[in-house]
Design an enzyme around this catalytic site. Structure first.
Site, PDB file in Angstrom:
ATOM      1  N   ARG A 194       0.293  -8.287  13.903  1.00  0.00           N
ATOM      2  CA  ARG A 194      -0.481  -7.432  12.896  1.00  0.00           C
ATOM      3  C   ARG A 194      -1.392  -7.971  11.991  1.00  0.00           C
ATOM      4  O   ARG A 194      -2.476  -7.432  11.675  1.00  0.00           O
ATOM      5  CB  ARG A 194       0.610  -6.461  12.466  1.00  0.00           C
ATOM      6  N   ARG A 221      11.872  -6.351   4.879  1.00  0.00           N
ATOM      7  CA  ARG A 221      11.545  -4.575   4.748  1.00  0.00           C
ATOM      8  C   ARG A 221      12.507  -3.795   5.430  1.00  0.00           C
ATOM      9  O   ARG A 221      12.809  -4.019   6.527  1.00  0.00           O
ATOM     10  CB  ARG A 221      10.059  -4.123   5.209  1.00  0.00           C
ATOM     11  N   ARG A 224      -9.460   1.110   9.077  1.00  0.00           N
ATOM     12  CA  ARG A 224      -8.716  -0.263   9.284  1.00  0.00           C
ATOM     13  C   ARG A 224     -10.020  -0.833  10.115  1.00  0.00           C
ATOM     14  O   ARG A 224      -9.979  -2.075  10.491  1.00  0.00           O
ATOM     15  CB  ARG A 224      -7.732   0.085  10.484  1.00  0.00           C
ATOM     16  N   ARG A 257      11.653  -1.535  10.786  1.00  0.00           N
ATOM     17  CA  ARG A 257      10.735  -0.902  11.580  1.00  0.00           C
ATOM     18  C   ARG A 257      10.512  -2.030  13.054  1.00  0.00           C
ATOM     19  O   ARG A 257      10.381  -3.013  12.737  1.00  0.00           O
ATOM     20  CB  ARG A 257       9.336  -0.686  10.913  1.00  0.00           C
ATOM     21  N   LYS A 267       0.927  -1.158   0.058  1.00  0.00           N
ATOM     22  CA  LYS A 267       0.039   0.048  -0.098  1.00  0.00           C
ATOM     23  C   LYS A 267       0.975   1.065   0.112  1.00  0.00           C
ATOM     24  O   LYS A 267       0.444   2.052  -0.663  1.00  0.00           O
ATOM     25  CB  LYS A 267      -0.830  -0.002   1.179  1.00  0.00           C
TER      26      LYS A 267
HETATM   27  P1  AMP Z   1       0.923   0.920   9.344  1.00  0.00           P
HETATM   28  O1  AMP Z   1       2.232   1.901   9.002  1.00  0.00           O
HETATM   29  O2  AMP Z   1      -0.145   1.391   8.652  1.00  0.00           O
HETATM   30  O3  AMP Z   1       1.371  -0.608   9.379  1.00  0.00           O
HETATM   31  O4  AMP Z   1       0.596   1.295  10.934  1.00  0.00           O
HETATM   32  C1  AMP Z   1       1.399   0.835  11.945  1.00  0.00           C
HETATM   33  C2  AMP Z   1       0.648   0.661  13.218  1.00  0.00           C
HETATM   34  O5  AMP Z   1      -0.194   2.052  13.469  1.00  0.00           O
HETATM   35  C3  AMP Z   1      -0.499  -0.168  13.343  1.00  0.00           C
HETATM   36  O6  AMP Z   1      -0.107  -1.589  13.436  1.00  0.00           O
HETATM   37  C4  AMP Z   1      -1.481   0.232  14.313  1.00  0.00           C
HETATM   38  O7  AMP Z   1      -1.034   0.050  15.703  1.00  0.00           O
HETATM   39  C5  AMP Z   1      -1.264   1.925  14.225  1.00  0.00           C
HETATM   40  N1  AMP Z   1      -2.288   2.204  13.267  1.00  0.00           N
HETATM   41  C6  AMP Z   1      -2.210   2.764  11.822  1.00  0.00           C
HETATM   42  N2  AMP Z   1      -3.265   3.090  11.173  1.00  0.00           N
HETATM   43  C7  AMP Z   1      -4.190   2.859  12.120  1.00  0.00           C
HETATM   44  C8  AMP Z   1      -5.788   3.161  12.121  1.00  0.00           C
HETATM   45  N3  AMP Z   1      -6.359   3.505  11.157  1.00  0.00           N
HETATM   46  N4  AMP Z   1      -6.323   2.707  13.298  1.00  0.00           N
HETATM   47  C9  AMP Z   1      -5.786   2.148  14.432  1.00  0.00           C
HETATM   48  N5  AMP Z   1      -4.456   2.043  14.249  1.00  0.00           N
HETATM   49  C10 AMP Z   1      -3.607   2.413  13.180  1.00  0.00           C
END
Ligand code: AMP
Length: 235
Positions: A188, A144, A98, A177, A22
């Site tokens: 996740r 990654r 989400r 990360r 994404k």
């Molecule tokens: P990402 O970089 O999109 O994988 O997000 C990393 C982490 O941020 C996720 O594992 C969640 O803990 C938190 N997070 C990101 N976007 C959301 C969302 N829309 N709702 C809730 N938690 C989020």
């Protein structure tokens, strides 16, 4: 065709499991249309790094791979869209919504926002689901790496830097990360299954879900994404 960087694009939502690509596709779309990519994960990590009140709440949730509460993420996103000064022609959401609650909030928010910035234009987002198989996801996530200076993303298996663990662009040492650690990854992916899969049904039932096979080469995925946005009802 009008210049893609001067048209109203509206909201584009990219769905897909962590590691589906994404982020990469969002960056390409952002360049193509001159609209920002808004990643709620990046915004949350930024809050943690700056030690804000929100960051303090989000920190342990992020470290354990759970989801930050809907209300906090919605508020943070609304502020980003309204005060960023770069969103009037549209934006790409990466990592939001989400949950179903967030999807319903987004529909309400877009109705109000579109009426303000582009009255008469469609308010529903263009939703693209980038679908990738489980084993492929694991490989992508564990491989990654990203550059803490310029943000470029690499993968040690499929898109390695020229020199091991060093950014091609600026020579910075690449980082993994924290939540790409293997035990956090499975958490996740589980959270994704549990909370995000219903979104696919939600958008499907509303007739605005587009599916793309994310197991293909990056260029093919990009081609499919661009075609979808061009053929959508926005441009
Ligand atoms: P990402 O970089 O999109 O994988 O997000 C990393 C982490 O941020 C996720 O594992 C969640 O803990 C938190 N997070 C990101 N976007 C959301 C969302 N829309 N709702 C809730 N938690 C989020």
């Amino acid at each position: 065709m009008t210049d893609p960087t001067s048209r109203f694009v509206g909201a584009i939502v990219l769905l897909g499991a962590p590691g589906a690509g994404k982020g990469t596709q969002s960056k390409i779309l952002a360049r193509q249309y001159g609209i920002p990519q808004i990643s709620t994960g990046d915004l949350l990590r930024d809050n943690v790094a700056r030690g804000t009140e929100l960051g303090a709440v989000a920190k342990s949730v992020l470290e354990h791979g759970g989801l930050v509460s809907d209300h906090l993420v919605e508020e943070m996103l609304e502020q980003r869209i309204r005060t960023g000064g770069d969103t009037s022609r549209g934006f790409i959401l990466d990592g939001f919504p989400r949950t179903l609650v967030q999807a319903e909030w987004l529909d309400r928010f877009l109705e109000g926002w579109t009426a303000e910035v582009a009255p008469g234009r469609a308010t529903t987002p263009v939703v693209i689901n980038v679908a990738v198989g489980y084993n492929q996801l694991l490989r992508r996530l564990t491989g990654r790496r990203s550059c803490p200076t310029c943000g470029r993303i690499y993968n040690v298996y499929s898109q390695p830097p020229r020199v091991d663990e060093v950014c091609d662009v600026d020579g910075t040492k690449l980082v993994t990360r924290r939540d790409d650690a293997e035990e956090v990854i499975s958490e996740r992916l589980k959270a994704y299954e549990r909370q995000t899969m219903p979104l696919i049904d939600y958008y499907k039932s509303r007739g605005n879900l587009h599916e793309i096979n994310g197991d293909q080469d990056l260029d093919k995925v990009t081609g499919a994404v661009l075609k979808l946005v061009e053929n959508g009802d926005r441009l």
